[in-house]
Design an enzyme around this catalytic site. Structure first.
Site, PDB file in Angstrom:
ATOM      1  CG  ASP A 137      44.262  55.234  91.823  1.00 27.10           C
ATOM      2  OD1 ASP A 137      44.996  54.436  92.440  1.00 27.10           O
ATOM      3  OD2 ASP A 137      44.862  55.664  90.777  1.00 27.10           O
ATOM      4  CD  GLN A 139      19.007  38.754  78.716  1.00 25.90           C
ATOM      5  OE1 GLN A 139      20.336  38.828  78.245  1.00 25.90           O
ATOM      6  NE2 GLN A 139      18.081  38.504  77.753  1.00 25.90           N
ATOM      7  CG  ASP A 181      45.334  53.015  88.808  1.00 25.86           C
ATOM      8  OD1 ASP A 181      44.124  53.015  88.514  1.00 25.86           O
ATOM      9  OD2 ASP A 181      46.123  54.042  88.487  1.00 25.86           O
ATOM     10  CG  ASP A 182      40.500  53.102  89.312  1.00 27.52           C
ATOM     11  OD1 ASP A 182      40.473  54.140  89.766  1.00 27.52           O
ATOM     12  OD2 ASP A 182      41.054  53.081  87.883  1.00 27.52           O
ATOM     13  CG  ASP A 236      42.688  52.465  85.380  1.00 26.70           C
ATOM     14  OD1 ASP A 236      42.359  53.513  85.756  1.00 26.70           O
ATOM     15  OD2 ASP A 236      43.648  51.896  85.236  1.00 26.70           O
ATOM     16  CE  LYS A 237      46.564  54.272  84.368  1.00 29.75           C
ATOM     17  NZ  LYS A 237      45.756  54.121  85.457  1.00 29.75           N
ATOM     18  CG  ASN A 288      26.533  61.103  99.949  1.00 30.62           C
ATOM     19  OD1 ASN A 288      27.518  60.941  98.926  1.00 30.62           O
ATOM     20  ND2 ASN A 288      25.450  61.053  99.875  1.00 30.62           N
ATOM     21  CE1 TYR A 318      51.781  64.409  85.922  1.00 28.27           C
ATOM     22  CE2 TYR A 318      49.469  63.819  85.134  1.00 28.27           C
ATOM     23  CZ  TYR A 318      50.901  63.582  85.915  1.00 28.27           C
ATOM     24  OH  TYR A 318      50.867  62.444  86.881  1.00 28.27           O
ATOM     25  CE1 TYR A 330      41.124  66.830  84.403  1.00 32.19           C
ATOM     26  CE2 TYR A 330      41.794  69.029  83.559  1.00 32.19           C
ATOM     27  CZ  TYR A 330      41.132  67.821  83.412  1.00 32.19           C
ATOM     28  OH  TYR A 330      40.001  67.867  82.440  1.00 32.19           O
ATOM     29  NE  ARG A 385      53.845  62.122  82.223  1.00 35.38           N
ATOM     30  CZ  ARG A 385      54.423  62.060  83.397  1.00 35.38           C
ATOM     31  NH1 ARG A 385      54.002  62.633  84.503  1.00 35.38           N
ATOM     32  NH2 ARG A 385      55.583  61.484  83.701  1.00 35.38           N
ATOM     33  CE  LYS A 398      41.575  63.026  81.983  1.00 33.85           C
ATOM     34  NZ  LYS A 398      40.932  64.351  81.557  1.00 33.85           N
TER      35      LYS A 398
HETATM   36  C1  F6R Z   1      46.780  58.679  83.959  1.00 32.34           C
HETATM   37  C2  F6R Z   1      47.719  57.835  85.071  1.00 32.34           C
HETATM   38  C3  F6R Z   1      49.193  57.698  84.704  1.00 32.34           C
HETATM   39  C4  F6R Z   1      49.941  58.862  85.440  1.00 32.34           C
HETATM   40  C5  F6R Z   1      51.477  58.716  84.828  1.00 32.34           C
HETATM   41  C6  F6R Z   1      52.351  59.697  85.763  1.00 32.34           C
HETATM   42  O1  F6R Z   1      45.593  58.787  84.574  1.00 32.34           O
HETATM   43  O2  F6R Z   1      47.377  57.694  86.173  1.00 32.34           O
HETATM   44  O3  F6R Z   1      49.337  58.032  83.373  1.00 32.34           O
HETATM   45  O4  F6R Z   1      49.260  60.073  85.274  1.00 32.34           O
HETATM   46  O5  F6R Z   1      51.892  57.640  85.126  1.00 32.34           O
HETATM   47  O6  F6R Z   1      51.958  59.612  87.262  1.00 32.34           O
HETATM   48  P1  F6R Z   1      52.811  60.168  88.319  1.00 32.34           P
HETATM   49  O7  F6R Z   1      52.802  61.783  88.169  1.00 32.34           O
HETATM   50  O8  F6R Z   1      52.071  59.815  89.628  1.00 32.34           O
HETATM   51  O9  F6R Z   1      54.198  59.806  88.174  1.00 32.34           O
HETATM   52 MG    MG Z   2      46.371  55.818  89.658  1.00 32.26          MG
HETATM   53 MG    MG Z   3      42.952  54.315  87.701  1.00 31.15          MG
END
Ligand code: F6R
Ligand code: MG
Ligand code: MG
Length: 364
Positions: free
Chosen positions: A11, A241, A52-53, A131-132, A104, A347, A228, A265, A231
């Site tokens: 990301d 196959q 977002d990745d 994602d997430k 690496n 968080y 953290y 979050r 994620k």
């Molecule tokens: C979860 C994620 C989002 C953010 C949330 C707050 O992996 O990416 O849920 O944690 O939108 O984001 P910030 O702290 O960047 O404003």
């Molecule tokens: Mg992100």
């Molecule tokens: Mg992501």
């Protein structure tokens, strides 16, 4: 022909918020990889995104953990981060934990799933991207694909799969690994796999031939940064196959929107929703967590595809169920088990609240 397939993702900035990726970023990544293909470093590539990745899917003949290929991925992420900063995208460069490349990308933030194999007459490959959510998210579907006869009938009625598969499981906290054999050891195996925050399937092997069947990213950002930082949004490559499960056996586990860690979050449990690439834009409470599946045939390392495998009405019911589960869990608001246990949350205000209220705590 001996091929290495590397799926490396990071990301490097979200559009809008953390919900999706900007098209210009994908274009920039394409340009970088096109150049590397022209120079002969890559046989082929496919650039895509899940939420977002940014996902770099590459074939080459440099082997796993190749410094050249990892540096190419790192440099591409850095280039794209520079563009993300220009566009003022959200969280530009968020997964690039190191200041400079050192041999690496493992341990530097990006997620990596790699496998080396001899390309078969017809080589069917599926790449799952989520994602997430977090790296253990593949435990349940990989178990179903390669060990559960109620999911994969081939384990019962196809003689080239009947001996079963070997699972390599990583303890992501203690940095240890173990190989366990299915079906003989599934009860031992499930003691670990059912705790995906700690134990994650790194690879699966065909038992009779020892051939690689699946490889996943188990990189945990929090373990690298010591705190953290988001994620891990994992990726997983599965061969299909013949002596491996059929495409339909590999996709079947995702008809059940099982519960994973992640979502808003990075601090909640939520259902994993299988979607088409165009729908991998987690925006409802920053979710629910999404998974996409890109299917390819390989032709001398060239990607024929992708087919967007969850772009199929057969997964509508799973999507519907995921929405029902999302509604249900959301009603718990800040309570567990919707909210993750204290030590798993990305968080938390616990230390500051504790400090503030410490004088008011009385012994009981
Ligand atoms: C979860 C994620 C989002 C953010 C949330 C707050 O992996 O990416 O849920 O944690 O939108 O984001 P910030 O702290 O960047 O404003
Ligand atoms: Mg992100
Ligand atoms: Mg992501």
């Amino acid at each position: 022909m001996e091929i290495t397939l590397s799926a490396i993702k990071a990301d490097i900035g979200g559009y809008v918020g953390h919900s999706s990726s900007h098209p210009d970023i994908l274009k920039r990544a394409e340009e970088e990889l096109a150049q590397a293909k022209k120079q002969g470093m890559l046989i082929d590539y496919h650039v895509t995104r899940c939420g977002d990745d940014l996902q770099l899917i590459m074939t080459h003949q440099q082997g796993e953990e190749s410094e050249k290929v990892h540096k190419l991925a790192w440099d591409t992420f850095v280039e794209c981060t520079n563009l993300a900063k220009k566009l003022k995208l959200h969280g530009a460069g968020q997964d690039l934990l190191a200041d400079a490349f050192s041999g690496n990308v493992r341990g530097m933030g990006p997620g990596v799933a790699e496998m080396q194999f001899t390309e078969r007459q017809a080589e069917t490959i599926i790449i799952f991207m989520a994602d997430k959510t977090a790296s253990g998210a593949w435990n349940l579907p990989l178990y179903k694909m390669f060990a559960d006869p109620f999911n994969t009938i081939g384990l019962v009625i196809a003689s080239n799969m009947h001996s079963g598969f070997t699972f390599e499981i990583h303890d992501v906290k203690e940095h240890k690994k173990i190989r366990l054999s299915s079906p003989e050891e599934i009860y031992d195996m499930l003691v670990f796999l059912g705790a995906p925050g700690r134990y994650a399937i790194k690879a699966v092997y065909h038992k009779d031939t020892g051939e690689i069947a699946a490889a996943s990213s188990t990189d945990r950002l929090s373990m690298m940064a010591g705190r953290y930082v988001g994620k891990d949004d994992p990726v997983c490559v599965v061969r299909s196959q013949g002596k491996f499960p059929a495409v339909g056996e590999i996709l079947e586990p995702f008809t059940f929107p099982y519960i994973v860690e992640g979502w808003m979050r990075g601090s909640h449990h939520g259902p994993l929703m299988p979607v088409a690439v165009r729908d991998s834009n987690p925006s409802r409470f920053d979710g629910p967590p999404r998974v996409i599946a890109a299917g390819f045939q390989l032709a001398d390392g060239k990607f024929i595809g992708p087919r967007d495998l969850f772009d199929d009405p057969a997964f509508d019911e799973a999507r519907h169920q995921a929405n029902v589960i999302a509604d249900y869990l959301r009603r718990m608001g800040p309570f567990e088990p919707h909210r993750l246990p204290l030590e798993e949350m990305e968080y938390t205000t616990m230390p500051e609240v504790m400090k503030k209220l410490a004088p008011r705590f009385e012994q009981i």
